[in-house]
Design an enzyme around this catalytic site. Structure first.
Site, PDB file in Angstrom:
ATOM      1  CG  HIS A  97      -1.905  -1.167   1.150  1.00 29.52           C
ATOM      2  ND1 HIS A  97      -2.955  -1.219   0.271  1.00 29.52           N
ATOM      3  CD2 HIS A  97      -1.921  -2.347   1.828  1.00 29.52           C
ATOM      4  CE1 HIS A  97      -3.609  -2.360   0.420  1.00 29.52           C
ATOM      5  NE2 HIS A  97      -2.990  -3.067   1.358  1.00 29.52           N
ATOM      6  CG  ASP A 103       2.669   5.187  -8.897  1.00 29.00           C
ATOM      7  OD1 ASP A 103       2.639   4.134  -9.563  1.00 29.00           O
ATOM      8  OD2 ASP A 103       2.697   6.327  -9.422  1.00 29.00           O
ATOM      9  NE  ARG A 106      -2.067   2.598  -7.339  1.00 30.27           N
ATOM     10  CZ  ARG A 106      -2.670   2.948  -6.198  1.00 30.27           C
ATOM     11  NH1 ARG A 106      -2.405   4.111  -5.606  1.00 30.27           N
ATOM     12  NH2 ARG A 106      -3.562   2.136  -5.647  1.00 30.27           N
ATOM     13  N   GLY A 130     -11.397  -3.387  -4.246  1.00 27.08           N
ATOM     14  CA  GLY A 130      -9.998  -3.540  -3.853  1.00 27.08           C
ATOM     15  C   GLY A 130      -9.489  -2.208  -3.360  1.00 27.08           C
ATOM     16  CD  GLU A 153      -8.348  -4.703   0.611  1.00 28.38           C
ATOM     17  OE1 GLU A 153      -8.315  -3.956  -0.386  1.00 28.38           O
ATOM     18  OE2 GLU A 153      -7.713  -5.775   0.673  1.00 28.38           O
ATOM     19  CD  GLU A 182     -14.018 -12.223  -6.686  1.00 26.32           C
ATOM     20  OE1 GLU A 182     -14.044 -11.082  -6.194  1.00 26.32           O
ATOM     21  OE2 GLU A 182     -12.961 -12.772  -7.041  1.00 26.32           O
ATOM     22  CD  GLU A 196      -3.928   0.348  -9.097  1.00 27.53           C
ATOM     23  OE1 GLU A 196      -3.953  -0.597  -9.925  1.00 27.53           O
ATOM     24  OE2 GLU A 196      -3.112   0.399  -8.176  1.00 27.53           O
ATOM     25  CD  GLU A 205      -1.321  -7.910  -8.379  1.00 31.06           C
ATOM     26  OE1 GLU A 205      -0.352  -7.146  -8.348  1.00 31.06           O
ATOM     27  OE2 GLU A 205      -2.398  -7.645  -7.811  1.00 31.06           O
ATOM     28  CG  HIS A 354       3.675   0.905  -8.284  1.00 34.65           C
ATOM     29  ND1 HIS A 354       2.530   1.570  -8.668  1.00 34.65           N
ATOM     30  CD2 HIS A 354       3.309  -0.377  -8.099  1.00 34.65           C
ATOM     31  CE1 HIS A 354       1.520   0.719  -8.683  1.00 34.65           C
ATOM     32  NE2 HIS A 354       1.956  -0.465  -8.354  1.00 34.65           N
TER      33      HIS A 354
END
Ligand SMILES: N=C(N)NC/C=C/[C@H]1O[C@@H](n2cnc3c(N)ncnc32)[C@H](O)[C@@H]1O
Length: 418
Positions: A97, A103, A106, A130, A153, A182, A196, A205, A354
């Protein structure tokens, strides 16, 4: 990323069964099809093993194989193909994190998206998939007036995120829900699904699968996806410093000749991508092109299994063709008709991020000249076993009308990267 397990070399070859098809690229690799029984003689690295099939021997990708006789239910295959414990474990600590929040390119892009759409966000229902520390959700609550933001999260970070939301006076608007997006139940459909999710080479990922499943389940008709689209960019490039560090190094270290190690160096350093590569714009041999484009409204999870992009580059200046560099861009469409689209570009001509870029080295460098054509395709093939991984295969041909009156030389190459 999958932790590397390099098992001890055994004397007697072990029999493994192929879990899916594999097409070799280059003479040192071995093709096989699902169900083939391969004799593994040497597990030279975690990714590539030296194996035999009907008398033919060559390198095979270890992740495509399972020890013969290991049934579905046994411990070896009990490992979670999503590696969730490890994955969400890593996001339960601050390290990743901190990297993402540090970053600026971003994080400021997502803030810019919220600011430039603040009027249209009024009274909207948002899902931040997320959310991590909740930064995007708190941007929404502070810079606009949505009616509700569901900050989803899955990792243990969620409990800290609740605290941050309270600490920053956003608890009226932001509701933190812990769980996989989901799987959990939202009380209502959402107008905007922001996330993101991008990994190395855009898809590593494969968090994008969760975003698509959540889209299909929770985004109302006419709702907006942020990012709205994504593209993987590719360019042929020089990589002289990396080549010098990993290959030329063995020519005369400390006055000794270590060149017999160069085939090993080629197998070890040039058969897997170099993540976190920072390419100098000067090293691009021509303009990049988008080889794979995702429309986040229409792309389906099944499309992610295998994605192919064609490319045709015309070399703009003489140089050494060491490999290809890849990066991604994502676009955020405006909530207002005709409003400006915001873009996050992780390429060499934009502010560094990043993710940096990803370098795919050729087996051996090639001298190229202005006017040479490099054309072919890139294939991203999702790993059938480890669902957060994929292989990248590059097939290309060079047609060169070099000035030393060589006839049209045409070199065909394929490289597979785990
Ligand atoms: N790699 C980049 N760029 N971002 C990674 C961002 C990952 C963050 O999203 C969370 N996350 C990932 N997948 C899910 C999911 N299916 N449901 C809920 N939370 C999830 C992770 O725990 C991280 O906090």
């Amino acid at each position: 990323m999958q932790t590397e397990k390099v098992e001890e070399e055994d004397d007697a070859p072990e029999e493994y069964v192929a879990l899916c098809d594999f097409t070799a690229s280059g003479s040192e690799q071995l093709s096989f099809i699902t169900g083939d029984k391969l004799l593994v003689h040497n597990k030279s690295s975690a990714d590539w093993w030296w194996a035999e099939l009907q008398g033919v021997i060559g390198y095979v990708p270890a992740s495509y194989l399972r020890l013969d006789g290991a049934e579905e239910g046994d411990d070896a295959s009990l490992e979670d193909p999503w590696q969730d414990d490890e994955y969400f474990g890593s996001y339960g600590t601050l390290r990743l994190h901190l990297e993402m929040l540090s970053d600026r390119s971003r994080t400021e892009t997502y803030r810019q998206v919220i600011v430039s759409n603040s009027a249209s966000l009024r009274d909207k229902v948002v899902m931040d998939l997320g959310c991590g520390t909740g930064i995007i959700s708190m941007f929404c609550a502070q810079l606009a007036k949505p009616s509700m933001v569901y900050a989803v999260e899955a990792s243990s970070m969620a409990e800290h995120t609740r605290q941050l939301v309270k600490q920053n006076g956003c608890e009226e608007v932001v509701t933190v829900l812990q769980g996989r997006a989901e799987e959990l139940e939202l009380p209502e459909q959402v107008d905007i699904l922001v996330s993101e999710w991008m990994g190395n080479c855009l898809l590593f990922e494969f968090m994008v699968e969760s975003v698509l499943l959540a889209r299909d389940r929770w985004l109302r008709d006419g709702g907006v996806m942020w990012p709205s689209s994504a593209a993987l960019a590719l360019v042929p490039c020089q990589a002289d410093s990396y080549y010098t560090e990993t290959m030329a190094f063995w020519e005369r270290p400390y006055g000794l000749d270590f060149t017999p190690l160069q085939p090993l160096a080629q197998q070890e350093f040039f058969t897997k991508p170099k993540f976190s590569h920072l390419i100098d714009p000067e090293d691009c041999l021509c303009a990049p092109c988008d080889v794979i484009c995702l429309n986040m409204y229409t792309v389906q999870v099944r499309d992610l299994e295998e994605m192919t992009g064609e490319f045709q580059f015309c070399v703009e200046k003489p140089g050494i063709f060491h490999g290809f560099t890849a990066w991604f861009t994502v676009q955020f469409e405006s909530l207002e008709m005709g409003g400006a689209t915001v873009e996050l570009n992780t390429g060499p001509n934009s502010d560094p991020t990043h993710w940096k870029q990803t370098l795919f080295m050729l087996d051996r460098p090639i001298q190229v000249y202005a006017g040479d054509s490099i054309h072919g395709n890139i294939v991203l093939r999702r790993n059938p076993v480890w669902r957060r991984h994929m292989t990248v295969a590059l097939h290309w041909t060079i047609n060169s009308n070099t000035d030393d009156s060589q006839a049209n030389i045409s070199l065909h190459y394929t490289s597979i990267f785990i």
